[in-house]
Design a protein around this motif. Structure first.
Motif, PDB file in Angstrom:
ATOM      1  N   PHE D   7       0.847  -0.983   0.126  1.00 59.28           N
ATOM      2  CA  PHE D   7       0.453  -0.132   0.033  1.00 59.28           C
ATOM      3  C   PHE D   7       0.976   1.363   0.294  1.00 59.28           C
ATOM      4  CE2 PHE D   7      -3.437   2.763   1.951  1.00 59.28           C
ATOM      5  CZ  PHE D   7      -3.888   3.339   1.545  1.00 59.28           C
ATOM      6  N   ILE D   8       2.516   1.064   0.762  1.00 55.61           N
ATOM      7  CA  ILE D   8       2.749   2.506   1.038  1.00 55.61           C
ATOM      8  C   ILE D   8       3.690   2.601  -0.552  1.00 55.61           C
ATOM      9  CG2 ILE D   8       4.765   2.676   1.387  1.00 55.61           C
ATOM     10  CD1 ILE D   8       4.038   2.212   4.757  1.00 55.61           C
ATOM     11  N   TYR D  10       1.985   1.375  -3.728  1.00 56.97           N
ATOM     12  CA  TYR D  10       1.507   2.692  -4.068  1.00 56.97           C
ATOM     13  C   TYR D  10       0.983   3.773  -4.090  1.00 56.97           C
ATOM     14  CZ  TYR D  10      -3.533   2.554  -6.718  1.00 56.97           C
ATOM     15  OH  TYR D  10      -4.082   3.454  -7.203  1.00 56.97           O
ATOM     16  N   ALA D  11       0.660   3.948  -2.460  1.00 53.15           N
ATOM     17  CA  ALA D  11       1.071   5.946  -2.179  1.00 53.15           C
ATOM     18  C   ALA D  11       1.393   6.298  -2.276  1.00 53.15           C
ATOM     19  CB  ALA D  11       0.466   5.899  -0.517  1.00 53.15           C
ATOM     20  N   ARG D  12       3.157   6.080  -2.233  1.00 52.70           N
ATOM     21  CA  ARG D  12       4.619   6.112  -3.372  1.00 52.70           C
ATOM     22  C   ARG D  12       3.835   7.090  -4.537  1.00 52.70           C
ATOM     23  NH1 ARG D  12       8.749   3.349  -0.693  1.00 52.70           N
ATOM     24  NH2 ARG D  12       8.441   3.917   1.308  1.00 52.70           N
TER      25      ARG D  12
END
Lengths: 131, 645, 282, 168, 112, 369
Positions: D7-8, D10-12
């Motif tokens: 998720f991180i 993806y968030a990046r």
């Protein structure tokens, strides 16, 4: 051999600048160019009502030129630039960057010099912002 | 809480004697035996004794006792002669220093007292002479415990202080004698029920403050001490006038004889107004603030003890004592407005200060103003607010003063600008100071509970509310500014312990811990002591650790729990963050390896600086003081003139 | 038990609602500027990304400030959800402000420091207004507790319209919206770079961002009290207030703090006082 | 945990914050970068915000011939950025010094100072190319292989991390 | 006062001006100076382009028939295209795409 | 340079702020070392050298034709004017007669550049006082101008259109037909923002009375362009009648108050003036060649100047008869406006720094070359 040009010497520079200012001339800029040998030419460009007037000054070697910044404050950048790039020092600069306006001290000699002038330290004269 | 005098009288008499006479004896001993070793033992012993006595006293309240008529007569005479002696001393000091006002004020008081003696009026015999209710107890606790802590810390402070001054002969014996004498006088002042005794102790505190401010004997110290003396003499004059008025016109010479129903006309309210005036002077309210500010030249324990945590509280005590009697009168309204005005004005002046001690002084005036405002509102809620503020301000301000004292000795300056990045030099002291600031301005700590109550109590008075709202915002500003300044500077994340005398650490520790503990215990304290101190009508009900009434609710326990949890979490975050990569603060990319330095013109390193904002153009002393004094004078005139209606 | 449930729901729902709201705000702002704008979940992506970044600190105590700020605003929101005392909520959110300031001052960067002072000045300008608003609610309902507002038969707006305008001032400042976004700006094209947020980085910045979500919800919550008849009206009022903020953000230049004082104290304060005066008289 | 890490990641990808530094360029590239943020190109569609602060940024866009004075600034900014970070060099000057190679005050090329992940050629590159460049950098960010760790101290143009020797 | 309101409201209701670039690519204008391409078949390796290039980013070696163009230094000014006597150079309509590493042959070819 | 305001009050500790080199309000690196007392600036020292490339000296390495491309890249925003001025100087030295159509085309592109530069500036200026949506609007309009550039010259920003002796591309008739409606649109869009830029209260609060420079002072400091015209001096280099300006009808836009607001007004109305000039030039464009072949090598010296969006651009060229020029001296308008900036800042508030700095439209790459 520009139109409207006057050749002057070191001693008449400041008087001529003051006269031009009195006559309502705007300072445009200064151009330095290295001639052959150790001579350097400094052109002062002025303008009034969109007509140019030029002063041409020739200096030899590492002579020190009187600064016209007390007359035309706007000349401080141009004079500092010439200090940087040509190694010619100006006396009485209102704001003196001591040859660090554009260049790091690591760039030696002055890039437009065709001969080596020593970078004279102007440490004895106080810097601009103290005045 | 209505115990009639069922407890053995003897115990309370002994305790009261210890509270007043023991520090007196210790003071005399201190003065006579000039031994460091004795003093180093005597002062802590006195502290422990006073603390114990004060705590013991708490299980006996309320009580009052009188003396045998013969004994009382002896003491009366004794006190009268000391009164006259004291006034004589004041007169002498005034004459010696060629001060214009002091002799006049002393002579006026002498004249009044002498007139009363030569033309006595018959007054009913006073019994009791000592009355201790919850309010008195609260003051006794503050004086005995906070005062003792300060005195004990002063042992360490004065050693450094004298070393710093390079005195040829130590003058500590005198210093501690006066300090202890002051504790005795304060205890006496709050326990005395008889008005003439009250005046007597009042005068002693005046003299004590003079002696302590003048202690360093520098020209500035003398000037400021004289200023303190004349201003407080003015307060004394007001008090003696009030006392004599009550005695001669109403035949009243003790607080116990006051009856709320009487105070409806000018003849009753005027002396009350004078009494308030005396309280304002002692509490350094505008326009009498200059003595408190001048007093900051004294060694810091003096400032801590006399001028912020205890002595000025005598003024608040006096007004709180009479507050029930001017409730719902024009006088009460005026007191409220006067206090709210002082709260706002002092906060504004504090904002314009860069001298840390002056900020503390103005903050003291400001907070006292808030207490007066609450006394003026006079509702149970407001009075509760006043006593809570009284308690927590005393402890917190003592802490902050000791911190500033330590800082001053550490960096040789009181200037807030010089305290920039103090954390790198004196980390623990800086942290405790920041904690002190947090105690001053943040819920759920006691002071904010008090402020919350005060704001809620003030909501019915538009003018006062506006002043309190503005004042609170200013207060937050000057404190937060200071706290931020202490913590500012690039850090490498390392904690370098500093060295301070163990007594200082002890005092700071006790006070900080005390504030946290007391704040958590506010609901319990309220039930046990504060409610009774604030009057008969309970303003709040306490359940589940929340103070609650129809007006509002403050969940003290849950909030303290949340604060504690948040604190631990945040502290953990700091420990964790210390492992992180430390980078230079944002300097537009021009930073140099050395912290806080950027590359400036001509490739020269330039130290980036950030100065605080003081708004001298708006909040400077020179600019504001005149206006504020004028405003305060106006309000005072209104206050006194209003009683004549 | 009911309170605990409410508190929990506040803790969970507030940041979610705040983030969505800010996401919508960014889309709407983009649309007003003839752009497409980011996805709705953008604030959440931002924060998650920030949590995943390297920890870089300028001063370890900034971490303390970030946590304290978040804790303070979270507690304030929880108190709001359990319908506690408005004045206590106010005092606790002020704690958040103070910690933001202390954190900003803890850095040696002049941008952060100046931002800190400006933040203080902002709170100086708008906190008295907020106190007066709360006092107005008290004068109307007779209590500082929000439960009293819930029980109050008629909308507060009817009797406190000018105070509502004052509250909008406070909101513009607290939500960091133009024209009053000079202490910390989300777009960062200003003389202070990030203002108070300049020297926060990675996870710590994320905490502050989450705190800002809480603060947004809190401010809108207080706003919604002015029409607390039913849920729809509360939502509509809060939504309208927020739309006003977005509109204001897009049609004004940034002011400086002198002008903020001018507007807040010469316009907002008299408005509030006039309204309070009615209440005293009425 | 893996889901969270994903998720991180993806968030990046969804939330790259820009820092733009003009390292001595002629303005052309800088203005084109700014133009990317404006309505017609609207980089915010990709969650891109120009934060102007190295401590907040994920993507460093650099344009311009480096000179001895601003190379220090560039190093400072790069070192201040928290990992993971991507460096995108924009324009001929940033790639090699461009037309100014040979002038006395030109170091020439961002990659002589800090490691560069994406090169965007052009003089100036048009906004589409800059968008492509940033997205290429983000692709690298998601799949790793960028300057993930800067804990090893200041990064200069050492042989080891010089991109020319690192890749290929 | 707030006269910007009408503009922002118009923006809200009218079509957005954003070009959805990676999804929709606008057709380029004619004679746009995109990437530089060479038709190697026609090239005579005369070196005029290298001589005229203001950025000096073309190297030509007639002996080995190599023509190296350094896209990292090229300013896409079109001088070479105009001066090529064989007209074998031209600009494409698309800009040169970004890349993640410099081409080793080019970096070897241009040591500066 | 230390221009002290009043006596320092005792209660005003100073702050020293490095404003730049990397700062989001400056698209280019410039450092101002600001000394601030409670947000009032008492001293501002500019630090240059972050963009200095030394390209005047490149004339020793590139021939005089190649130098056109080099001087174009002095500044990416006003590249046409640099090339134009350079070409004019060389043409004067070599006595080249440039075809009329080429001169008209140069004028058209120059005015298109002025238009996009002013729109860019108006956007950045709006951003400097935090008016983001206005910034977006101006840049959105600017894209249309850039489309014209791209369609007619082949590139958006640095169009590389000038050569010694003429221009490289002609403006086809269908392009002219296509261009005029777009200009129409641009004009409508700009006019729509007029009430905001000129009348908005919040903008006026931030710009009126900030950075005041009166006419005499401006002339004394050597200010040029909108900075000078904002101070009430009606001086525009285009009045010298270079290119075809002698044949076009225009009056310099002048404001008298000399503050940031005046400079903003000057630039705003100059965008409309540029559109007008483009229309005039397009209408009057004669048919014919677009360039002459330049043979030989220059020898001699000449000065030339043109009006750049930021003011007067000045070139001095000396040639010694070789392929390379002996000296190229470029004095860009921002260089001449810097002294004014330095004297404008002290006494202003810190929050006005971006507004004042942007009000002279500083182009650091022009200043430092």
């Amino acid at each position: 051999m520009l139109a409207n040009e006057l050749i002057i010497g070191l001693d008449s520079l400041l008087g001529e600048a003051a006269r031009l200012k009195r006559d309502g001339y705007r300072f445009v800029t200064m151009t330095a160019l290295r001639l052959n040998g150790t001579r350097t030419e400094i052109l002062y460009h002025f303008d009034r009502e969109l007509h140019f007037r030029h002063l041409r000054l020739t200096v030899t070697g590492d002579a020190t030129v009187p600064s016209i910044t007390p007359v035309y404050f706007g000349a401080f950048l141009a004079e500092n630039e010439i200090q940087d790039l040509f190694g010619i020092l100006f006396e009485g600069l209102v704001i003196d960057y001591r040859r660090t306006l554009f260049l790091e001290t690591s760039i030696e000699p002055a890039p437009f010099c065709r001969f080596n002038v020593k970078r004279k330290a102007k440490s004895d004269s106080p810097a601009g912002e103290e005045r | 809480m209505h115990f009639q005098r069922v407890k053995p009288v003897r115990t309370t008499e002994i305790i009261v004697a210890i509270l007043i006479l023991w520090p007196l004896a210790a003071a005399i001993l201190c003065y006579l035996v000039r031994s460091d070793r004795l003093r180093n033992k005597l002062v802590p012993v006195t502290g422990v004794l006073l603390t114990t006595a004060a705590l013991l006293l708490s299980i006996h309240i309320p009580f009052s006792f009188g003396l045998e008529p013969s004994a009382e007569k002896v003491i009366d005479v004794l006190i009268l002669s000391i009164d006259i002696l004291l006034l004589g001393v004041i007169l002498f000091i005034g004459l010696r220093h060629r001060h214009r006002l002091i002799p006049i004020l002393a002579i006026l008081q002498l004249v009044l007292i002498g007139f009363n003696e030569f033309y006595p009026v018959p007054t009913p015999r006073v019994n009791p002479i000592v009355h201790c209710d919850a309010l008195s107890l609260l003051l006794v606790l503050i004086v005995s415990i906070v005062g003792s802590v300060i005195c004990v810390q002063a042992l360490a402070y004065m050693k450094t202080h004298e070393a710093h001054l390079q005195l040829s002969a130590s003058r500590q014996h005198r210093f501690f004698a006066v300090m202890l004498l002051f504790l005795a006088a304060m205890n006496g002042l709050v326990l005395a029920d008889k008005l003439s005794y009250l005046y007597f102790f009042f005068e002693i505190t005046t003299i004590c403050s003079y002696l302590l401010i003048a202690h360093d004997a520098t020209p500035a110290a003398i000037t400021n001490a004289l200023r303190a003396l004349w201003i407080n003499s003015f307060g004394g004059l007001a008090l003696v006038a009030a006392v004599l008025w009550f005695a001669r016109f109403h035949g009243i010479n003790a607080f116990q004889q006051f009856k709320a129903d009487d105070f409806r006309s000018a003849v009753w309210l005027l002396p009350l107004a004078f009494m308030c005036l005396a309280g304002f002077v002692k509490a350094a309210q505008f326009p009498f603030q200059s003595w408190l500010l001048g007093a900051m030249v004294a060694p810091t324990p003096v400032s801590a003890l006399l001028h912020s945590s205890t002595m000025v509280k005598a003024g608040v005590y006096l007004v709180l004592r009479v507050a029930p009697f001017f409730q719902d009168t024009f006088l009460g309204l005026c007191v409220a407005l006067f206090g709210a005005f002082a709260f706002l004005a002092a906060a504004a002046l504090a904002l314009g200060q860069r001298n840390g001690k002056r900020v503390l002084a103005y903050s003291t005036i400001s907070n006292l103003g808030l207490m007066f405002a609450c006394a003026g509102f006079g509702t149970p809620m407001a009075l509760t607010a006043a006593v809570i503020l009284l308690l927590f301000h005393a402890v917190t301000k003592a802490l902050l003063f000791l911190c500033v004292g330590a800082i001053e000795q550490g960096i040789d300056s009181r200037d807030i600008e010089d305290m920039r990045g103090l954390y790198t030099r004196m980390p623990l002291t800086a942290l405790i100071t920041v904690a002190g600031v947090i105690f001053m301005i943040m819920p759920p700590f006691g002071l904010l509970v008090g402020k919350w109550m005060a704001l809620e109590a003030a909501a019915r008075n538009l003018a006062a509310l506006l002043m309190l709202a503005l004042g609170s915002a200013l207060t937050v500003m000057y404190w937060a500014r200071w706290a931020g300044t202490l913590m500012s500077d690039p850090l490498d994340g390392r904690f370098r312990p500093e060295s301070q005398p163990v007594l200082t650490w002890g005092a700071l520790g006790i006070l900080s811990f005390g504030i946290v503990a007391l704040s958590t215990a506010v609901p319990w304290l309220y039930g046990a002591l504060l409610q009774a101190a604030a009057g008969d009508v309970p303003a709040y009900s306490v359940h589940n650790g929340a103070m609650e009434n129809p007006t509002g609710i403050f969940s003290v326990f849950p909030l303290c729990l949340a604060a504690g949890f948040g604190f631990i979490l945040a502290l953990g975050a700091v420990r964790h963050a210390r492992q992180a990569r430390i980078v230079s603060p944002y300097m537009c990319g021009a930073q140099q390896p050395e912290p806080g330095v950027f590359t400036g013109p001509m490739n020269q390193p330039v130290k980036s600086e950030a100065g605080n904002y003081y708004f001298a153009f708006l909040f400077g002393e020179e600019r504001l003081t005149g206006w504020i004094n004028a405003g305060a004078l106006l309000l005072l005139t209104l206050l006194i003139g209003g009683t004549l209606r | 038990m009911r309170n605990a449930l409410l508190a929990l729901s506040g803790l969970l729902a507030a940041p979610l609602a705040g983030s969505l709201l800010i996401g919508l705000d960014r889309i709407l702002t983009a649309r007003l500027q003839s752009r497409i704008g980011p996805p709705v979940l953008q604030p959440i992506f931002d924060v998650v990304k920030l949590f995943g970044k390297e920890r870089v600190v300028v001063n370890a105590w900034q971490a303390f400030s970030a946590y304290a700020y978040l804790a303070a605003v979270a507690v304030a929101v929880v108190l709001f959800f359990i319908r506690s005392d408005l004045l206590v909520i106010f005092l606790i959110q002020a704690v958040g402000t103070v910690f933001i300031v202390v954190g900003a001052l803890a850095s040696a960067s002049p941008f952060s420091q100046v931002g800190g002072y400006r933040e203080l000045l902002q709170s100086l300008a708008c906190e008295p207004l907020l106190v007066l608003v709360i006092a107005g609610i008290y004068l109307e309902t007779g209590s500082f507790a929000i439960t009293a507002v819930d029980r109050w038969p008629q909308p507060l707006m009817v009797r406190l319209p000018l105070l509502f305008i004052s509250l909008l001032f406070v909101m513009a400042v607290k939500l960091r919206k133009s024209p009053f976004d000079f202490a910390a700006c989300r777009h960062a094209h200003q003389e202070l770079v990030g203002g108070v947020l300049t020297d926060y980085s990675g996870p710590f910045l994320a905490l502050i961002e989450v705190g800002h979500w809480f603060e947004t919800v809190l401010m809108l919550g207080i706003c919604s009290l002015f029409w607390a008849d039913n849920w729809a009206a509360m939502l509509a009022l809060a939504g309208a207030a927020y739309l006003t903020m977005v509109w204001l953000d897009n049609v004004t230049a940034r002011m400086n703090w002198r002008l903020l004082f001018g507007y807040a104290w010469l316009l907002g304060l008299p408005l509030a006082l006039i309204n309070l005066f009615w209440l005293y008289r009425g | 945990m893996r889901i969270w890490a994903k998720f991180i990641g993806y968030a990046r990808f969804k939330s790259p914050w820009l820092l733009h530094f003009d390292c001595g360029s002629c303005n052309g590239c800088d203005i084109e970068i700014l133009a990317c943020l404006t309505p017609v190109y609207d980089l915010e569609r990709f969650g891109i915000v120009n934060v102007g602060n190295p401590l907040h940024a994920d993507v460093l866009l650099v344009s311009g011939t480096v000179n001895p004075r601003n190379r220090i600034v560039l190093e400072n900014l790069f070192n201040q950025m928290p990992a993971p970070k991507v460096v995108v060099a924009i324009g001929a000057c940033g790639l090699s010094g461009g037309i100014f190679r040979g002038a006395y005050n030109v170091v020439g090329g961002i990659d002589r100072v800090i490691p560069v992940d994406v090169y965007v050629p052009g003089c100036p590159p048009r906004p589409e190319a800059i968008i492509d460049g940033v997205r290429l950098g983000l692709e690298k960010l998601r799949t790793g292989g960028v300057t993930l760790d800067s804990k090893d101290g200041p990064i200069g143009a050492t042989k080891e991390n010089h991109p020319c020797s690192r890749t290929n | 006062m707030f006269s910007m309101t009408s503009t922002v409201l118009r923006n809200l209701v009218t079509r957005k001006s954003t070009r959805l670039y990676p999804q929709e690519v606008r057709s380029p204008f004619e004679r746009v100076r995109g990437d530089l391409e060479r038709e190697a078949a026609n090239c005579t390796y005369c070196g005029v382009c290298a001589a005229k290039c203001p950025s000096q980013c073309i190297r030509v070696k007639k002996a080995t028939a190599t023509w190296i163009h350094d896209p990292t230094a090229c300013v896409f000014c079109g001088t070479c295209v105009e001066t090529c006597p064989e007209k074998c150079l031209h600009h494409t309509e698309r800009p040169r795409p970004p890349f993640t590493a410099k081409d080793a042959t080019i970096t070897e070819g241009f040591k500066y | 340079m230390k221009v002290q305001t009043k006596d320092a009050l005792r209660l005003k500790p100073r702050s020293v702020i490095p404003f730049g080199p990397q700062h989001p309000v400056f698209p280019e690196p410039l450092q101002l070392k600001l000394t601030v007392e409670e947000e009032m600036i008492t001293e501002a020292i500019p630090v240059f050298g972050y963009v200095h490339r030394g390209l005047e000296q490149l004339c020793a390495q590139r021939d005089f034709h190649q130098m056109v491309q080099v001087v174009e890249r002095v500044c990416g925003i006003c590249s046409v004017m640099h090339a134009m001025c350079y070409c004019q100087a060389i043409e004067e030295i070599m006595a080249v007669e440039v075809p009329r159509r080429a001169v008209y085309l140069r004028t058209i592109w120059a005015e298109l550049h002025r238009l996009q530069s002013h729109l860019l500036w108006l956007g950045l200026f709006a951003d400097s006082f935090g008016f983001e949506s206005l910034f977006m609007q101006f840049w959105r309009i600017r894209e249309k101008v850039l489309d014209i550039n791209e369609a007619t010259a082949g590139n958006r920003v640095i169009v590389s259109i000038n050569v010694v002796g003429g221009v490289r591309r002609d403006l086809a008739a269908e392009n002219v037909r296509w261009l005029l409606p777009i200009l129409e649109q641009v004009e409508t869009d700009i006019r729509r923002l007029e009430s905001t830029v000129i009348d908005d209260v919040t903008i006026r609060k931030r710009t009126v009375g900030k950075g005041i420079l009166n006419g005499d002072r401006a002339r004394e400091l050597g200010a040029v362009g909108p900075t000078l015209r904002g101070s009430g001096v009606a001086q525009d280099t285009r009045q010298t009648g270079y290119a075809v300006y002698a044949e076009l009808d225009f009056q310099p836009v002048v404001e008298t108050s000399g503050d940031c607001y005046a400079r903003c007004r000057v630039r705003f109305y100059e965008t409309l003036q540029s559109i007008d000039l483009i229309r005039q030039a397009v209408a009057g464009m004669p048919p014919g060649d677009i360039a002459v072949t330049v043979k030989g090598r220059p020898q001699g010296e000449a000065v030339a100047r043109v009006e750049q969006p930021r003011g007067e651009l000045f070139y001095y060229i000396k040639a010694d008869g070789s392929k390379n020029l002996e000296r190229v001296r470029i004095r860009a308008p921002s260089f001449a406006n810097m002294p004014s900036l330095v004297t404008m800042l002290p006494g202003m508030w810190f929050s006005d720094v971006p507004v004042i700095v942007l009000s002279i439209d500083p182009c650091i790459s022009c200043t430092e070359r």
